[in-house]
Design a protein around this motif. Structure first.
Motif, short mmCIF file in Angstrom:
data_model
loop_
_atom_site.label_atom_id
_atom_site.label_comp_id
_atom_site.label_asym_id
_atom_site.label_seq_id
_atom_site.Cartn_x
_atom_site.Cartn_y
_atom_site.Cartn_z
N ALA A 21 -8.72 -3.53 0.65
CA ALA A 21 -8.63 -2.58 -0.47
C ALA A 21 -8.95 -0.95 0.19
O ALA A 21 -9.59 -0.35 -0.37
N GLY A 22 -8.32 -0.87 1.25
CA GLY A 22 -8.15 0.28 2.02
C GLY A 22 -6.94 1.09 1.67
O GLY A 22 -6.39 0.58 0.70
N ALA A 44 -14.48 1.82 4.72
CA ALA A 44 -13.89 1.54 6.20
C ALA A 44 -13.10 2.97 6.66
O ALA A 44 -13.22 3.96 6.36
N ALA A 45 -11.96 2.36 7.42
CA ALA A 45 -11.18 3.52 8.20
C ALA A 45 -10.82 4.41 7.28
O ALA A 45 -10.46 5.77 7.43
N SER A 46 -10.26 4.26 5.88
CA SER A 46 -9.77 4.97 4.88
C SER A 46 -10.45 6.14 4.73
O SER A 46 -9.96 7.09 4.36
N ASN A 63 -2.97 6.61 12.17
CA ASN A 63 -2.28 7.17 11.32
C ASN A 63 -2.04 6.28 9.90
O ASN A 63 -1.09 6.54 9.22
N GLY A 64 -3.02 5.87 9.46
CA GLY A 64 -3.23 4.91 8.30
C GLY A 64 -2.82 5.96 7.06
O GLY A 64 -2.06 5.58 5.95
N LEU A 65 -3.45 7.01 6.91
CA LEU A 65 -3.32 7.88 6.00
C LEU A 65 -2.15 8.45 5.64
O LEU A 65 -1.25 8.45 4.62
N CYS A 66 -1.36 9.12 6.69
CA CYS A 66 -0.30 9.64 6.83
C CYS A 66 0.86 8.53 6.69
O CYS A 66 1.98 9.13 6.11
N MET A 67 0.87 7.49 7.14
CA MET A 67 1.89 6.51 7.20
C MET A 67 1.42 5.53 5.67
O MET A 67 2.34 4.84 5.37
#
Length: 377
Positions: A8-9, A37-39, A332-336
């Motif tokens: 659930a990121g 986590a990373a998000s 680049n998890g947020l922008c992708m």
């Protein structure tokens, strides 16, 4: 269609949003609280840092991030009351060796959002009066923005938790997939509860290689720690994002300034250390010396899901029916994230895709496994 999502990121939440809005029933599982986590830990820049340093596949999805998040914010904000706070600050980059490449990038790659100008010292002081006197020039990207990722996640979670098609299972460790005749029928949790679904999606981020043994494919995703610190300045004190030697400053609307970031291979540790924090602080004060007058209010670390060339795996997993992937986004998890979820939903719902999906196919995992076997033989 009933879908189970593991993780659930940002990838899991955006995937759930896309599918639920198309009428699917969605169960979201996470080993901790959703949206951590990373998000939560990232900076939220809605562009790859130095996009010319990344594979075209990364930039192809990232270029849709700003417009997609703006559309979702317009839809969710009236319901959740939580604004994503997409902040159109622009970006200054001081790395002189990148100037020429940066100036040509937008035209060469047909990405108008990456249009930039070379500023002299007088122009630079007009755009951002707080920049160190040591910088005589910078390239300025006026259209780049950042999203306040904790608020983005809060809004997504709030919206999905009130959605009639969505259920959350937090602090719930998924131990294994239920597989029969090369078909995934659901998941089993640590306490041996079974949840059946028509489709299962892996959005496990830095933890994705946990599934290697069950899917019988090498998953080359592992955690890379990034540390951050947070200043509190007056509201709108720093007018632009700044970047130099891969270190960045990201101003929020209320005066918070996110500073980062480091890269460290230390497993799943999220502990901060004094030397790394000092390195980040020194790099940020080199760009904006006046930051030293403001308090540091928070320090933290997150775990990026590193993958080869930062290209995520999006699509049907090879040789297992009803299992899908959306992981491996690295920095680049947020922008992708918004584009990745849209692409996966289109694939799952057998719709026409807005980008060519082949470059992201998890079939690449099968090739990696084959290469290992050849090396051993």
């Amino acid at each position: 269609m009933h879908i189970a999502i593991i993780g659930a990121g940002i990838s899991g939440l955006m995937t759930a949003l896309e599918l639920a809005e198309h009428g699917c029933s969605v169960d979201i599982f996470d080993q901790q609280q959703a949206g951590q986590a990373a998000s939560w830990a990232g900076g939220g820049i809605l562009s790859p840092m130095y996009p010319w340093r990344y594979a075209p596949e990364v930039n192809q999805l990232a270029q849709y991030g700003k417009s997609l998040y703006q559309s979702w914010n317009e839809k969710l904000y009236p319901i959740t009351g939580i604004d994503f706070q997409i902040h159109n600050t622009g970006m200054l980059i001081f790395d002189q060796e990148d100037f020429q490449t940066g100036l040509n990038y937008a035209t060469q790659h047909n990405e108008p959002m990456q249009q930039c100008d070379l500023l002299n010292r007088i122009q630079l002081e007009t755009v951002n009066p707080h920049i160190s006197k040591q910088f005589d020039q910078a390239i300025y990207f006026p259209q780049l923005a950042n999203v306040r990722n904790p608020r983005l996640l809060q809004s997504l979670i709030h919206y999905l938790k009130q959605h009639p098609c969505v259920r959350f299972f937090e602090h719930c460790i998924v131990e294994k997939l239920i597989i029969k005749n090369k078909t995934v029928h659901g998941i089993e949790t640590e306490d041996h509860q079974q949840y059946f679904a028509d489709q299962v999606v892996l959005t496990s981020g830095a933890w994705s290689n946990y599934w290697q043994q069950q899917v019988q494919r090498k998953i080359p995703v592992h955690p890379v720690q990034g540390q951050m610190l947070l200043f509190k300045s007056p509201e709108n004190w720093l007018p632009t994002m700044c970047m130099n030697r891969v270190m960045y400053l990201i101003p929020r609307q209320d005066g918070h300034i996110v500073c980062g970031s480091s890269m460290s291979e230390c497993g799943f540790s999220t502990a901060v250390d004094a030397q790394t924090q000092q390195d980040i602080l020194s790099a940020c004060l080199e760009m904006v010396p006046e930051l030293a007058q403001f308090p540091i209010v928070k320090r933290w670390a997150g775990l990026r899901p590193s993958s080869p060339h930062g290209i995520p795996y999006i699509g049907a997993m090879p040789e297992l029916n009803r299992l899908w992937a959306n992981f491996g986004h690295f920095r680049n998890g947020l922008c992708m994230g918004a584009g990745s979820a849209k692409l996966l939903a289109q694939l799952m719902l057998d719709q026409k895709t807005f980008v060519d999906p082949h470059a992201y196919s998890p079939d690449r995992l099968a090739c990696a496994q084959l290469a290992i076997r050849e090396n051993l033989s």
